[in-house]
Write a protein that holds these residues in place. Structure first.
Motif, PDB file in Angstrom:
ATOM      1  N   LYS A 131       0.755  -1.447   0.113  1.00 17.43           N
ATOM      2  CA  LYS A 131      -0.203  -0.008   0.242  1.00 17.43           C
ATOM      3  C   LYS A 131       0.885   1.101   0.013  1.00 17.43           C
ATOM      4  O   LYS A 131       2.276   1.562   0.703  1.00 17.43           O
ATOM      5  N   ARG A 166      -3.163   4.120   2.221  1.00 14.85           N
ATOM      6  CA  ARG A 166      -3.139   4.179   3.866  1.00 14.85           C
ATOM      7  C   ARG A 166      -4.058   5.778   4.046  1.00 14.85           C
ATOM      8  O   ARG A 166      -4.816   5.460   5.120  1.00 14.85           O
ATOM      9  N   GLU A 224      -7.586   4.991   4.055  1.00 21.21           N
ATOM     10  CA  GLU A 224      -8.052   3.609   4.558  1.00 21.21           C
ATOM     11  C   GLU A 224      -8.734   4.698   5.798  1.00 21.21           C
ATOM     12  O   GLU A 224      -9.282   4.486   6.723  1.00 21.21           O
ATOM     13  N   GLN A 236     -11.749   5.618   7.927  1.00 17.99           N
ATOM     14  CA  GLN A 236     -12.366   5.585   9.367  1.00 17.99           C
ATOM     15  C   GLN A 236     -12.327   6.913  10.109  1.00 17.99           C
ATOM     16  O   GLN A 236     -13.723   6.257  10.984  1.00 17.99           O
ATOM     17  N   LEU A 287     -11.870   0.091  -0.450  1.00 22.34           N
ATOM     18  CA  LEU A 287     -12.408   0.546   0.590  1.00 22.34           C
ATOM     19  C   LEU A 287     -13.543   0.311   0.673  1.00 22.34           C
ATOM     20  O   LEU A 287     -13.419  -0.561   2.101  1.00 22.34           O
ATOM     21  N   GLU A 318     -12.549  -3.533   1.578  1.00 23.01           N
ATOM     22  CA  GLU A 318     -11.940  -3.730   2.815  1.00 23.01           C
ATOM     23  C   GLU A 318     -12.644  -3.169   4.368  1.00 23.01           C
ATOM     24  O   GLU A 318     -13.005  -3.927   4.823  1.00 23.01           O
TER      25      GLU A 318
END
Length: 183
Positions: free
Chosen positions: A30, A35, A38, A42, A137, A140
């Protein structure tokens, strides 16, 4: 090898291609921007679900394991840009949905914010990369078929926000400009 099945009875090992057995990308493969996305998804989830303020969400997210490997400037742009531009991003996304935005999972909502934001403000990221990163995304972090839904919405939004780039990739003339186009 005690306890292991004899070599002849074990299935052959599969070659490693940059994904885990679940299909998620391996951490080592990645980029810092991947990252950052990600961590941004979140953080945006916390913002959407918990109603926490941006500063608290940001501070919490920066303390998560692995954050030091993320592109923090890209994370900052995504998190704060999406929160500050939430109403405008929602207005761009909603016409491309088959349901009300209030019925969309907070993960898919956050992922679509990231995609719409990058279409508008991260012109160095090709439109196809934006969509692919958002699909990853959604795979995941989202629901079973959320990635297909994100793909459809962002795939329909791309020609509106990146008309010239999309047309050039597809070998077609750009669609006439509409309000909000950055073509």
């Amino acid at each position: 090898m005690s306890g292991d099945a004899p070599a002849s009875k074990r299935p052959p090992r599969q070659p490693r291609t940059g994904t885990t057995s679940t299909g998620a990308r391996k951490a080592a493969s990645k980029s810092g921007r991947s990252r950052a996305r990600e961590f941004a998804v979140q953080a945006l989830y916390q913002y959407l679900v918990g109603g926490n303020d941006a500063a608290a969400v940001d501070a919490f997210t920066r303390d998560l394991a692995g954050f030091h490997k993320a592109d923090s400037a890209h994370y900052d742009a995504l998190l704060h840009g999406c929160i500050e531009g939430a109403a405008q991003l929602d207005a761009l996304i909603e016409p491309h949905l088959d349901r009300k935005l209030s019925e969309v999972s907070p993960i898919e909502h956050a992922v679509m914010w990231i995609g719409a934001y990058e279409f508008q403000h991260c012109l160095d990221v090709p439109w196809r990369v934006v969509i692919n990163e958002c699909i990853e995304l959604a795979k995941e972090f989202g629901g079973t078929d959320g990635h297909r839904w994100v793909n459809g919405a962002l795939g329909n939004l791309a020609p509106q926000l990146r008309a010239t780039e999309v047309a050039a990739d597809r070998g077609t003339p750009p669609a006439p400009a509409q309000d909000g186009d950055q073509g």
